[in-house]
Design a protein around this motif. Sequence first.
Motif, PDB file in Angstrom:
ATOM      1  N   SER A   1     -16.972 -31.845-127.086  1.00 27.00           N
ATOM      2  CA  SER A   1     -17.342 -31.764-125.669  1.00 27.00           C
ATOM      3  C   SER A   1     -18.468 -30.753-125.523  1.00 27.00           C
ATOM      4  O   SER A   1     -18.493 -29.719-126.180  1.00 27.00           O
ATOM      5  CB  SER A   1     -16.147 -31.374-124.813  1.00 27.00           C
ATOM      6  N   GLU A   2     -19.417 -31.073-124.678  1.00 30.50           N
ATOM      7  CA  GLU A   2     -20.534 -30.189-124.416  1.00 30.50           C
ATOM      8  C   GLU A   2     -20.078 -29.071-123.484  1.00 30.50           C
ATOM      9  O   GLU A   2     -19.266 -29.280-122.590  1.00 30.50           O
ATOM     10  CB  GLU A   2     -21.681 -30.966-123.762  1.00 30.50           C
ATOM     11  N   LEU A   3     -20.616 -27.887-123.670  1.00 28.38           N
ATOM     12  CA  LEU A   3     -20.302 -26.748-122.839  1.00 28.38           C
ATOM     13  C   LEU A   3     -21.604 -26.198-122.288  1.00 28.38           C
ATOM     14  O   LEU A   3     -22.595 -26.069-123.015  1.00 28.38           O
ATOM     15  CB  LEU A   3     -19.577 -25.682-123.671  1.00 28.38           C
ATOM     16  N   TYR A   4     -21.612 -25.900-120.996  1.00 30.59           N
ATOM     17  CA  TYR A   4     -22.813 -25.422-120.336  1.00 30.59           C
ATOM     18  C   TYR A   4     -22.416 -24.241-119.468  1.00 30.59           C
ATOM     19  O   TYR A   4     -21.357 -24.263-118.838  1.00 30.59           O
ATOM     20  CB  TYR A   4     -23.411 -26.545-119.482  1.00 30.59           C
ATOM     21  N   GLY A   5     -23.237 -23.201-119.414  1.00 28.72           N
ATOM     22  CA  GLY A   5     -22.893 -22.052-118.598  1.00 28.72           C
ATOM     23  C   GLY A   5     -24.076 -21.456-117.875  1.00 28.72           C
ATOM     24  O   GLY A   5     -25.229 -21.585-118.310  1.00 28.72           O
ATOM     25  N   GLN A   6     -23.781 -20.830-116.736  1.00 29.03           N
ATOM     26  CA  GLN A   6     -24.762 -20.097-115.951  1.00 29.03           C
ATOM     27  C   GLN A   6     -24.134 -18.771-115.544  1.00 29.03           C
ATOM     28  O   GLN A   6     -22.927 -18.702-115.325  1.00 29.03           O
ATOM     29  CB  GLN A   6     -25.112 -20.823-114.656  1.00 29.03           C
ATOM     30  N   LYS A   7     -24.977 -17.757-115.407  1.00 29.77           N
ATOM     31  CA  LYS A   7     -24.495 -16.466-114.928  1.00 29.77           C
ATOM     32  C   LYS A   7     -25.566 -15.859-114.034  1.00 29.77           C
ATOM     33  O   LYS A   7     -26.739 -15.828-114.419  1.00 29.77           O
ATOM     34  CB  LYS A   7     -24.206 -15.540-116.108  1.00 29.77           C
ATOM     35  N   HIS A   8     -25.161 -15.438-112.842  1.00 32.31           N
ATOM     36  CA  HIS A   8     -26.079 -14.819-111.891  1.00 32.31           C
ATOM     37  C   HIS A   8     -25.547 -13.448-111.510  1.00 32.31           C
ATOM     38  O   HIS A   8     -24.338 -13.287-111.303  1.00 32.31           O
ATOM     39  CB  HIS A   8     -26.217 -15.664-110.621  1.00 32.31           C
ATOM     40  N   LEU A   9     -26.455 -12.483-111.397  1.00 30.61           N
ATOM     41  CA  LEU A   9     -26.093 -11.140-110.968  1.00 30.61           C
ATOM     42  C   LEU A   9     -26.754 -10.848-109.627  1.00 30.61           C
ATOM     43  O   LEU A   9     -27.922 -11.202-109.413  1.00 30.61           O
ATOM     44  CB  LEU A   9     -26.542 -10.101-111.996  1.00 30.61           C
ATOM     45  N   TYR A  10     -25.995 -10.187-108.758  1.00 37.11           N
ATOM     46  CA  TYR A  10     -26.488  -9.801-107.441  1.00 37.11           C
ATOM     47  C   TYR A  10     -26.182  -8.330-107.219  1.00 37.11           C
ATOM     48  O   TYR A  10     -25.080  -7.862-107.551  1.00 37.11           O
ATOM     49  CB  TYR A  10     -25.797 -10.610-106.334  1.00 37.11           C
ATOM     50  N   SER A  11     -27.137  -7.595-106.676  1.00 40.40           N
ATOM     51  CA  SER A  11     -26.874  -6.214-106.276  1.00 40.40           C
ATOM     52  C   SER A  11     -26.377  -6.252-104.829  1.00 40.40           C
ATOM     53  O   SER A  11     -26.815  -7.081-104.033  1.00 40.40           O
ATOM     54  CB  SER A  11     -28.132  -5.355-106.408  1.00 40.40           C
ATOM     55  N   VAL A  12     -25.448  -5.356-104.506  1.00 44.80           N
ATOM     56  CA  VAL A  12     -24.875  -5.285-103.165  1.00 44.80           C
ATOM     57  C   VAL A  12     -25.456  -4.050-102.483  1.00 44.80           C
ATOM     58  O   VAL A  12     -25.447  -2.953-103.059  1.00 44.80           O
ATOM     59  CB  VAL A  12     -23.339  -5.186-103.213  1.00 44.80           C
ATOM     60  N   HIS A  13     -25.961  -4.228-101.249  1.00 47.12           N
ATOM     61  CA  HIS A  13     -26.602  -3.142-100.501  1.00 47.12           C
ATOM     62  C   HIS A  13     -25.932  -2.945 -99.147  1.00 47.12           C
ATOM     63  O   HIS A  13     -25.553  -3.915 -98.486  1.00 47.12           O
ATOM     64  CB  HIS A  13     -28.086  -3.463-100.283  1.00 47.12           C
ATOM     65  N   ARG A  14     -25.818  -1.689 -98.763  1.00 49.87           N
ATOM     66  CA  ARG A  14     -25.328  -1.309 -97.435  1.00 49.87           C
ATOM     67  C   ARG A  14     -26.268  -0.233 -96.908  1.00 49.87           C
ATOM     68  O   ARG A  14     -26.470   0.789 -97.561  1.00 49.87           O
ATOM     69  CB  ARG A  14     -23.913  -0.760 -97.518  1.00 49.87           C
ATOM     70  N   GLY A  15     -26.864  -0.489 -95.748  1.00 48.08           N
ATOM     71  CA  GLY A  15     -27.791   0.481 -95.169  1.00 48.08           C
ATOM     72  C   GLY A  15     -28.964   0.800 -96.075  1.00 48.08           C
ATOM     73  O   GLY A  15     -29.434   1.932 -96.118  1.00 48.08           O
ATOM     74  N   GLY A  16     -29.425  -0.200 -96.855  1.00 48.78           N
ATOM     75  CA  GLY A  16     -30.568  -0.002 -97.738  1.00 48.78           C
ATOM     76  C   GLY A  16     -30.230   0.625 -99.082  1.00 48.78           C
ATOM     77  O   GLY A  16     -31.090   0.740 -99.942  1.00 48.78           O
ATOM     78  N   LYS A  17     -28.993   1.036 -99.288  1.00 51.73           N
ATOM     79  CA  LYS A  17     -28.578   1.682-100.538  1.00 51.73           C
ATOM     80  C   LYS A  17     -27.728   0.723-101.372  1.00 51.73           C
ATOM     81  O   LYS A  17     -26.840   0.055-100.847  1.00 51.73           O
ATOM     82  CB  LYS A  17     -27.767   2.930-100.201  1.00 51.73           C
ATOM     83  N   GLU A  18     -28.005   0.668-102.687  1.00 50.77           N
ATOM     84  CA  GLU A  18     -27.207  -0.179-103.572  1.00 50.77           C
ATOM     85  C   GLU A  18     -25.836   0.462-103.778  1.00 50.77           C
ATOM     86  O   GLU A  18     -25.732   1.628-104.147  1.00 50.77           O
ATOM     87  CB  GLU A  18     -27.905  -0.369-104.928  1.00 50.77           C
ATOM     88  N   ILE A  19     -24.783  -0.338-103.517  1.00 56.60           N
ATOM     89  CA  ILE A  19     -23.414   0.194-103.614  1.00 56.60           C
ATOM     90  C   ILE A  19     -22.551  -0.576-104.614  1.00 56.60           C
ATOM     91  O   ILE A  19     -21.393  -0.232-104.813  1.00 56.60           O
ATOM     92  CB  ILE A  19     -22.720   0.207-102.234  1.00 56.60           C
ATOM     93  N   GLY A  20     -23.102  -1.613-105.242  1.00 57.58           N
ATOM     94  CA  GLY A  20     -22.292  -2.368-106.195  1.00 57.58           C
ATOM     95  C   GLY A  20     -22.983  -3.603-106.711  1.00 57.58           C
ATOM     96  O   GLY A  20     -24.194  -3.768-106.553  1.00 57.58           O
ATOM     97  N   GLU A  21     -22.176  -4.468-107.329  1.00 62.54           N
ATOM     98  CA  GLU A  21     -22.722  -5.649-107.994  1.00 62.54           C
ATOM     99  C   GLU A  21     -21.744  -6.820-107.906  1.00 62.54           C
ATOM    100  O   GLU A  21     -20.533  -6.629-107.859  1.00 62.54           O
ATOM    101  CB  GLU A  21     -22.978  -5.301-109.460  1.00 62.54           C
ATOM    102  N   ILE A  22     -22.306  -8.019-107.901  1.00 63.60           N
ATOM    103  CA  ILE A  22     -21.528  -9.256-107.961  1.00 63.60           C
ATOM    104  C   ILE A  22     -21.983 -10.022-109.203  1.00 63.60           C
ATOM    105  O   ILE A  22     -23.185 -10.133-109.465  1.00 63.60           O
ATOM    106  CB  ILE A  22     -21.753 -10.139-106.724  1.00 63.60           C
ATOM    107  N   THR A  23     -21.021 -10.524-109.949  1.00 65.89           N
ATOM    108  CA  THR A  23     -21.301 -11.389-111.092  1.00 65.89           C
ATOM    109  C   THR A  23     -20.712 -12.764-110.774  1.00 65.89           C
ATOM    110  O   THR A  23     -19.533 -12.873-110.461  1.00 65.89           O
ATOM    111  CB  THR A  23     -20.648 -10.845-112.376  1.00 65.89           C
ATOM    112  N   ALA A  24     -21.546 -13.781-110.818  1.00 67.32           N
ATOM    113  CA  ALA A  24     -21.109 -15.156-110.560  1.00 67.32           C
ATOM    114  C   ALA A  24     -21.395 -15.966-111.815  1.00 67.32           C
ATOM    115  O   ALA A  24     -22.533 -16.018-112.280  1.00 67.32           O
ATOM    116  CB  ALA A  24     -21.853 -15.733-109.362  1.00 67.32           C
TER     117      ALA A  24
END
Length: 182
Positions: A3-26
């Motif tokens: 079976s073929e396997l395919y993957g994607q990964k996206h990273l997002y920075s999380v901001h509050r009031g213009g300041k980076e406060i965390g990260e999301i991995t999808a």
Amino acid sequence: MGSELYGQKHLYSVHRGGKEIGEITASLTESLHTQTYKIQSEVSFRILWKHYHRRTNNLVIYQGESMKTSYSGVYMNDNLEDSTSLNQELTNYRVFKYPEDRFILYGADLRFTTAKLYFQEPVGIQKVYSERFLQYCPLEVQGDHKYKLYLPGNKVNYSYKDKELVEVSIDRTWFNLEFRRK
């Protein structure tokens, strides 16, 4: 036969009031008939004098076009705040909502859930099923590849470029958040 396997990964920075406060991995892993979505976030922030550390985990598995199972968990300062799970049984879903709510979701057509928004522009979609809130939420086209999702308690705006999610903004009661693709 392999079976073929395919993957994607996206990273997002999380901001509050213009300041980076965390990260999301999808991440999305696809095999012959199965798609597995994992969305994880981790943020740290202060409101007045109190410090918060929030983690979310969302796992959604599709077989073919329909959601087979999902798990959503929200942790605040390492304490479970909210969780849900859905498991398909023939045409129905067995549902659990923290802390003790159990029920059957009859005849649901769960083809487009919030996890897919990280990997697919919702062209032609008018409602999205929230794995966390266990309900369909209206999706409104804003034009120019922008969409507004009406979740319970807040509105979330999604922006796409070249069919990929590039930014999310959340209008909350106390503060707004932005996610930006890294």
